[in-house]
Design a protein around this motif. Sequence first.
Motif, PDB file in Angstrom:
ATOM      1  N   ILE A  65      24.242  38.092  61.902  1.00  0.00           N
ATOM      2  CA  ILE A  65      25.679  37.855  61.757  1.00  0.00           C
ATOM      3  C   ILE A  65      26.122  38.031  60.305  1.00  0.00           C
ATOM      4  O   ILE A  65      27.113  38.717  60.032  1.00  0.00           O
ATOM      5  N   ASP A  66      25.396  37.421  59.369  1.00  0.00           N
ATOM      6  CA  ASP A  66      25.770  37.549  57.963  1.00  0.00           C
ATOM      7  C   ASP A  66      25.672  38.994  57.496  1.00  0.00           C
ATOM      8  O   ASP A  66      26.501  39.468  56.715  1.00  0.00           O
ATOM      9  N   PHE A  67      24.658  39.727  57.985  1.00  0.00           N
ATOM     10  CA  PHE A  67      24.516  41.144  57.649  1.00  0.00           C
ATOM     11  C   PHE A  67      25.780  41.915  58.016  1.00  0.00           C
ATOM     12  O   PHE A  67      26.336  42.663  57.208  1.00  0.00           O
ATOM     13  N   ALA A  68      26.240  41.732  59.264  1.00  0.00           N
ATOM     14  CA  ALA A  68      27.406  42.476  59.733  1.00  0.00           C
ATOM     15  C   ALA A  68      28.684  42.039  59.026  1.00  0.00           C
ATOM     16  O   ALA A  68      29.516  42.879  58.655  1.00  0.00           O
TER      17      ALA A  68
ATOM     18  N   TYR B 252      30.303  44.948  56.620  1.00  0.00           N
ATOM     19  CA  TYR B 252      31.484  45.606  57.184  1.00  0.00           C
ATOM     20  C   TYR B 252      32.780  44.826  57.011  1.00  0.00           C
ATOM     21  O   TYR B 252      33.849  45.322  57.381  1.00  0.00           O
ATOM     22  N   GLY B 253      32.688  43.612  56.480  1.00  0.00           N
ATOM     23  CA  GLY B 253      33.892  42.819  56.270  1.00  0.00           C
ATOM     24  C   GLY B 253      34.479  42.263  57.549  1.00  0.00           C
ATOM     25  O   GLY B 253      35.666  41.913  57.596  1.00  0.00           O
ATOM     26  N   TRP B 254      33.665  42.181  58.602  1.00  0.00           N
ATOM     27  CA  TRP B 254      34.137  41.648  59.875  1.00  0.00           C
ATOM     28  C   TRP B 254      34.121  40.131  59.862  1.00  0.00           C
ATOM     29  O   TRP B 254      33.362  39.507  59.118  1.00  0.00           O
ATOM     30  N   THR B 255      34.948  39.534  60.715  1.00  0.00           N
ATOM     31  CA  THR B 255      34.906  38.083  60.879  1.00  0.00           C
ATOM     32  C   THR B 255      33.715  37.724  61.768  1.00  0.00           C
ATOM     33  O   THR B 255      33.222  38.554  62.548  1.00  0.00           O
ATOM     34  N   MET B 256      33.282  36.482  61.661  1.00  0.00           N
ATOM     35  CA  MET B 256      32.183  36.026  62.499  1.00  0.00           C
ATOM     36  C   MET B 256      32.570  36.110  63.971  1.00  0.00           C
ATOM     37  O   MET B 256      31.741  36.467  64.819  1.00  0.00           O
ATOM     38  N   ASP B 257      33.804  35.804  64.291  1.00  0.00           N
ATOM     39  CA  ASP B 257      34.264  35.848  65.673  1.00  0.00           C
ATOM     40  C   ASP B 257      34.152  37.263  66.240  1.00  0.00           C
ATOM     41  O   ASP B 257      33.743  37.447  67.386  1.00  0.00           O
TER      42      ASP B 257
ATOM     43  N   LEU C  88      25.932  46.657  67.690  1.00  0.00           N
ATOM     44  CA  LEU C  88      25.644  45.743  66.585  1.00  0.00           C
ATOM     45  C   LEU C  88      24.189  45.849  66.161  1.00  0.00           C
ATOM     46  O   LEU C  88      23.881  45.926  64.961  1.00  0.00           O
ATOM     47  N   GLN C  89      23.282  45.873  67.118  1.00  0.00           N
ATOM     48  CA  GLN C  89      21.856  45.966  66.797  1.00  0.00           C
ATOM     49  C   GLN C  89      21.504  47.311  66.181  1.00  0.00           C
ATOM     50  O   GLN C  89      20.680  47.380  65.267  1.00  0.00           O
ATOM     51  N   MET C  90      22.124  48.390  66.659  1.00  0.00           N
ATOM     52  CA  MET C  90      21.855  49.707  66.083  1.00  0.00           C
ATOM     53  C   MET C  90      22.354  49.800  64.646  1.00  0.00           C
ATOM     54  O   MET C  90      21.709  50.420  63.788  1.00  0.00           O
ATOM     55  N   LEU C  91      23.496  49.192  64.357  1.00  0.00           N
ATOM     56  CA  LEU C  91      23.989  49.155  62.978  1.00  0.00           C
ATOM     57  C   LEU C  91      23.010  48.413  62.073  1.00  0.00           C
ATOM     58  O   LEU C  91      22.813  48.782  60.918  1.00  0.00           O
ATOM     59  N   PHE C  92      22.398  47.382  62.622  1.00  0.00           N
ATOM     60  CA  PHE C  92      21.425  46.600  61.851  1.00  0.00           C
ATOM     61  C   PHE C  92      20.133  47.390  61.617  1.00  0.00           C
ATOM     62  O   PHE C  92      19.644  47.497  60.490  1.00  0.00           O
TER      63      PHE C  92
END
Length: 218
Positions: free
Chosen positions: A162-165, A169-174, A185-189
């Motif tokens: 979560i913190d990585f994303a 990317y500047g996304w909110t946790m929600d 999400l996993q592929m981006l990681f």
Amino acid sequence: MEKISQKISDVLGDVPVRFEVDGKEYCIYPPTLGRELILGSLKKQLNIDPERAKNEPFEEVIKLCEENKHVVLRILAYSTIRSKRDMFNEDLLKERESVLNNVDIKDLATLFFTVITNTDLQDFIKHFGLDREIENRRKIAKVRNKDHVVTFGGNSIFGGLIDFACSRYGWTMDYVVWGINLTSLQMLFYDHTDSVCLTKEEWKAAHLKGRRSRNKCR
């Protein structure tokens, strides 16, 4: 290759699996991180036989639908509701369970099989060679000189994913938990671009596969 291309298109397009019950269309939506955490807790209640699931997967799914139908219906209810707010609406969940309860047991098993056999991530990891990348990262971490370097955190899904994303990317946790499908999400990681500077000694000691040093570190 064509099959993988279609899977990539479906994941990027957030394409649901559509089906009908009594002439009305419903969708099984790609899981988000939040949805998958909820489903993971429910799946633990199913008492799945791992040997039978491996050798006779559909027969095992039918058995689960017969012996644990209330859990199966709840899992499918969550899977056919899109928004976070609606997934916490108990009346809506019960209404969806009631609809799905009228589905023939074999058709119910087919829907449930769709939910629990998503292999997109593993297919992508294998196709793009990310398994080698992951192994190379492990080797580098093992041999790299860590004098004067201290690392904290990353011990849970909060810091590791979560913190990585959020940070990258500047996304909110929600949004990370509920707004993006889990495979994306996993592929981006796993496939994010990264560079590591190694000494000649570290490079040789790591025995890296599939990568060559392009430039000297400055």
